[in-house]
Design a protein around this motif. Structure first.
Motif, PDB file in Angstrom:
ATOM      1  N   LEU A  25       0.848  -1.185  -0.109  1.00 37.84           N
ATOM      2  CA  LEU A  25       0.080   0.080  -0.037  1.00 37.84           C
ATOM      3  C   LEU A  25       0.802   1.223   0.086  1.00 37.84           C
ATOM      4  N   ARG A  26       1.984   0.983   0.506  1.00 34.96           N
ATOM      5  CA  ARG A  26       2.837   2.238   0.770  1.00 34.96           C
ATOM      6  C   ARG A  26       3.023   2.935  -0.540  1.00 34.96           C
ATOM      7  N   ARG A  27       3.309   2.015  -1.681  1.00 33.86           N
ATOM      8  CA  ARG A  27       3.736   2.541  -2.985  1.00 33.86           C
ATOM      9  C   ARG A  27       2.388   3.314  -3.696  1.00 33.86           C
ATOM     10  N   VAL A  28       1.263   2.688  -3.339  1.00 36.50           N
ATOM     11  CA  VAL A  28       0.193   3.053  -3.887  1.00 36.50           C
ATOM     12  C   VAL A  28      -0.236   4.468  -3.242  1.00 36.50           C
ATOM     13  N   ALA A  29       0.116   4.584  -1.924  1.00 40.91           N
ATOM     14  CA  ALA A  29      -0.141   6.000  -1.219  1.00 40.91           C
ATOM     15  C   ALA A  29       0.855   6.931  -1.975  1.00 40.91           C
ATOM     16  N   ARG A  30       1.892   6.589  -2.235  1.00 40.98           N
ATOM     17  CA  ARG A  30       2.859   7.575  -2.416  1.00 40.98           C
ATOM     18  C   ARG A  30       2.569   7.950  -4.108  1.00 40.98           C
ATOM     19  N   ARG A  31       2.189   7.016  -4.907  1.00 44.54           N
ATOM     20  CA  ARG A  31       1.573   6.988  -6.368  1.00 44.54           C
ATOM     21  C   ARG A  31       0.390   8.285  -6.107  1.00 44.54           C
ATOM     22  N   VAL A  32      -0.416   8.008  -5.283  1.00 45.05           N
ATOM     23  CA  VAL A  32      -1.583   9.000  -4.948  1.00 45.05           C
ATOM     24  C   VAL A  32      -1.228  10.296  -4.508  1.00 45.05           C
ATOM     25  N   LEU A  33      -0.586  10.311  -3.437  1.00 44.98           N
ATOM     26  CA  LEU A  33      -0.426  11.465  -2.679  1.00 44.98           C
ATOM     27  C   LEU A  33       0.694  12.430  -2.982  1.00 44.98           C
ATOM     28  N   ASP A  34       1.823  11.766  -3.430  1.00 42.20           N
ATOM     29  CA  ASP A  34       2.977  12.515  -3.658  1.00 42.20           C
ATOM     30  C   ASP A  34       2.922  13.057  -5.061  1.00 42.20           C
ATOM     31  N   ARG A  35       2.271  14.283  -5.269  1.00 41.18           N
ATOM     32  CA  ARG A  35       2.197  14.897  -6.547  1.00 41.18           C
ATOM     33  C   ARG A  35       3.262  16.184  -6.412  1.00 41.18           C
ATOM     34  N   PRO A  36       3.702  16.435  -7.554  1.00 40.93           N
ATOM     35  CA  PRO A  36       4.896  17.753  -7.667  1.00 40.93           C
ATOM     36  C   PRO A  36       3.753  19.064  -7.794  1.00 40.93           C
ATOM     37  N   VAL A  37       3.966  19.732  -6.803  1.00 47.54           N
ATOM     38  CA  VAL A  37       3.178  21.157  -7.029  1.00 47.54           C
ATOM     39  C   VAL A  37       4.262  22.247  -7.376  1.00 47.54           C
ATOM     40  N   PRO A  38       3.691  23.150  -8.249  1.00 47.06           N
ATOM     41  CA  PRO A  38       4.571  24.267  -8.539  1.00 47.06           C
ATOM     42  C   PRO A  38       5.162  25.188  -7.595  1.00 47.06           C
ATOM     43  N   GLU A  39       6.573  25.644  -7.760  1.00 46.80           N
ATOM     44  CA  GLU A  39       6.850  26.553  -6.805  1.00 46.80           C
ATOM     45  C   GLU A  39       6.030  27.620  -6.422  1.00 46.80           C
ATOM     46  N   GLY A  40       6.123  28.353  -5.199  1.00 44.51           N
ATOM     47  CA  GLY A  40       5.154  29.601  -4.979  1.00 44.51           C
ATOM     48  C   GLY A  40       3.963  29.461  -4.603  1.00 44.51           C
ATOM     49  N   VAL A  41       3.462  27.978  -4.277  1.00 44.64           N
ATOM     50  CA  VAL A  41       2.025  27.784  -3.867  1.00 44.64           C
ATOM     51  C   VAL A  41       1.674  28.607  -2.536  1.00 44.64           C
ATOM     52  N   THR A  42       0.759  29.118  -2.262  1.00 44.96           N
ATOM     53  CA  THR A  42       0.265  29.932  -1.099  1.00 44.96           C
ATOM     54  C   THR A  42      -0.547  29.218  -0.357  1.00 44.96           C
ATOM     55  N   TRP A  43      -0.697  29.838   0.762  1.00 45.21           N
ATOM     56  CA  TRP A  43      -1.810  29.193   1.739  1.00 45.21           C
ATOM     57  C   TRP A  43      -3.223  29.556   1.058  1.00 45.21           C
ATOM     58  N   MET A 216      -9.552  15.968 -12.744  1.00 43.83           N
ATOM     59  CA  MET A 216      -8.933  16.989 -13.599  1.00 43.83           C
ATOM     60  C   MET A 216      -7.691  17.593 -12.999  1.00 43.83           C
ATOM     61  N   ILE A 217      -7.866  17.894 -11.580  1.00 42.60           N
ATOM     62  CA  ILE A 217      -6.511  18.497 -11.078  1.00 42.60           C
ATOM     63  C   ILE A 217      -5.453  17.449 -11.023  1.00 42.60           C
ATOM     64  N   ARG A 218      -5.392  16.271 -10.659  1.00 44.68           N
ATOM     65  CA  ARG A 218      -4.422  15.374 -10.748  1.00 44.68           C
ATOM     66  C   ARG A 218      -4.107  15.290 -12.164  1.00 44.68           C
ATOM     67  N   LYS A 219      -4.749  15.113 -13.189  1.00 46.05           N
ATOM     68  CA  LYS A 219      -4.394  15.141 -14.736  1.00 46.05           C
ATOM     69  C   LYS A 219      -3.687  16.281 -14.800  1.00 46.05           C
ATOM     70  N   GLN A 220      -3.907  17.450 -14.621  1.00 39.32           N
ATOM     71  CA  GLN A 220      -3.382  18.715 -15.108  1.00 39.32           C
ATOM     72  C   GLN A 220      -2.270  19.355 -14.167  1.00 39.32           C
ATOM     73  N   GLY A 221      -2.516  18.979 -12.797  1.00 36.15           N
ATOM     74  CA  GLY A 221      -1.763  19.510 -11.878  1.00 36.15           C
ATOM     75  C   GLY A 221      -2.405  20.785 -11.597  1.00 36.15           C
ATOM     76  N   ILE A 222      -1.893  21.544 -10.321  1.00 36.71           N
ATOM     77  CA  ILE A 222      -2.364  22.677 -10.166  1.00 36.71           C
ATOM     78  C   ILE A 222      -1.748  23.887 -10.824  1.00 36.71           C
ATOM     79  N   SER A 223      -2.155  24.746 -11.342  1.00 33.56           N
ATOM     80  CA  SER A 223      -1.588  26.044 -12.378  1.00 33.56           C
ATOM     81  C   SER A 223      -0.533  26.697 -11.406  1.00 33.56           C
TER      82      SER A 223
END
Ligand code: HEM
Ligand code: FES
Lengths: 226, 162
Positions: A25-43, A216-223
């Motif tokens: 499951l750890r690998r699945v969790a990593r695949r699902v949750l560890d997504r790259p987010v762009p720099e400068g993401v704010t609160w 859609m967010i997963r597919k496209q990532g956060i802008s």
């Protein structure tokens, strides 16, 4: 008789605990949750997630309330009073539901403003926006239908006014109002259909919307922030 | 197969919709007949009752109707109305709810007008809109007089006029 082929598809991983050894499951969790987010993401980027959090709270507390609430004119008020005063932790659950509902409305607007200010609705994320607007309508409808359920004076008259507003729509207004009321007068059928909308139809719509929104967010990532 | 799966799904959706929607929509088109219900005796009112014999005056009162609300047992329900005795055996029976968004209006004796507290709707003694957002005159109840008693029937709307 053929010898059964040796199965190789599940790699044995040693020393990882019983479940992990079997399911990885750890690998699945990593695949699902560890997504790259762009720099400068704010609160400010948290508002969507916070909205989702309030939705989860609403679903859980709503299910608890559904164990006790009776959507009928002669029992609605009494069942709510029972939840409030006799049921252990009942008033806590009811107030959590109520305040989460307020919070969700506020947060969903903040989320929308954040997306708007960042221009995050632009290509290729137009559909996230469109699905978002549909969910917004469903969330507002949840607030409107939920307000009637205690069957108190405030909810009764607010619904009366709300349905009359729907009734002022040109041409189809009177039909729309009768459809919402389930007749010409606000009564038992109104309460019952608001209940059905509030606990089945609208949460289901929001749920389906969320699946699409998140996919859609997963597919496209956060802008990228501005 | 590509084509088949889509049309099978569409067919199932159509059948479910065809059977599912009518019962949801139906109550909106059902008209229930309002029974004739007594508002009060005309003249010699009992203590605490409105005097319906007073002519040319707006009398605020209520009448009791026994209504059946879907699956609920029949129940007596108080309805607020304004009665105007026009003389010659003619009456106006106004519904007390504002035709804008349904707040209860009240009669102002000194200005001879009905006021709505919600958004400032004003109606005159004939029920016509004088000011504010209401889109049509006050709704009215059918009425009849039988054995000296004024009865209210069904509620109806009148078209806007000025
Ligand atoms: C039902 C309530 C909603 C929930 C739970 C929700 C949740 C989320 C979450 C968790 C994100 C990830 C990024 C972030 O949090 O800002 C997101 C992104 C987004 N949401 Fe929502 N949302 C909701 C309603 C809306 C509404 C009403 C709109 C607009 C009308 C909208 C438009 C968008 C867009 C365009 C993105 C992509 C933003 C980007 O890529 O930077 N959402 N949503
Ligand atoms: S409800 Fe009477 S003026 Fe709006």
């Amino acid at each position: 008789m053929d010898a059964a082929p040796e199965r190789q598809d599940v790699a044995p991983e040693q020393g990882q605990g019983w479940l992990e050894e079997r399911l990885g499951l750890r690998r699945v969790a990593r695949r699902v949750l560890d997504r790259p987010v762009p720099e400068g993401v704010t609160w400010f980027h948290c508002f969507g997630g916070l909205t989702f959090f309030t939705f989860i709270v609403l679903v859980v507390t709503g299910i608890v309330l559904a164990f006790y609430y009776v959507p009928s004119p002669d029992h609605a008020r009494a069942s709510v009073a029972y939840i409030d005063s006799s049921l252990p932790f009942g008033s806590l659950v009811r107030n959590l539901h109520r305040w989460s509902a307020y919070a969700m409305i506020v947060l969903v607007f903040l989320h929308m403003v954040r997306v708007f200010v960042h221009g995050a609705y632009r290509k290729p994320r137009e559909l996230s926006w469109v699905v978002g607007v549909l969910m917004l309508l469903a969330v507002l409808a949840l607030g409107f239908t939920g307000y009637l359920l205690p069957w108190d004076q405030k909810g009764y008259w607010a619904t009366n006014v709300g349905i009359n507003i729907a009734g002022s729509v040109p041409v189809v207004g009177t039909y729309l109002a009768d459809l919402l009321r389930g007749g010409h007068e606000l009564g038992a059928l109104t309460l019952l259909r608001f209940y059905a909308l509030h606990v089945f139809v609208l949460p289901l719509l929001v749920g389906v919307g969320l699946v699409a929104h998140f996919a859609m967010i997963r597919k496209q990532g956060i802008s990228k922030p501005l | 197969m590509r084509w088949g799966l889509g049309s099978v799904t569409a067919a199932i959706a159509a059948v479910l919709g065809a059977f599912g929607l009518p019962p949801i929509i139906a109550p909106a088109f059902r008209h229930t007949k309002s029974p004739w219900s007594p508002i009060g005796k005309i003249g010699a009112p009992e203590a605490g009752q409105a005097d319906l014999a007073l002519q040319g005056q707006v009398v605020a009162t209520t009448f009791t109707r026994t209504l059946t609300d879907a699956f609920m047992p029949p129940q007596a329900q108080q309805t607020a109305v304004f009665v105007v005795n026009l003389g010659n055996g003619q009456f106006d029976v106004f519904d007390a709810r504002c035709t804008h968004l349904g707040c209860p209006v009240s009669w102002n004796q000194s200005t001879n007008e009905f006021y709505c507290p919600c958004h400032g709707g004003v109606f005159n003694m004939q029920g016509n809109v004088v000011a504010g957002p209401p889109p049509r005159p006050l709704d009215r109840y059918e009425w009849k007089v039988q054995d000296g008693v004024l009865y209210a029937g069904g509620l109806y709307r009148v078209k806007g006029e000025s």
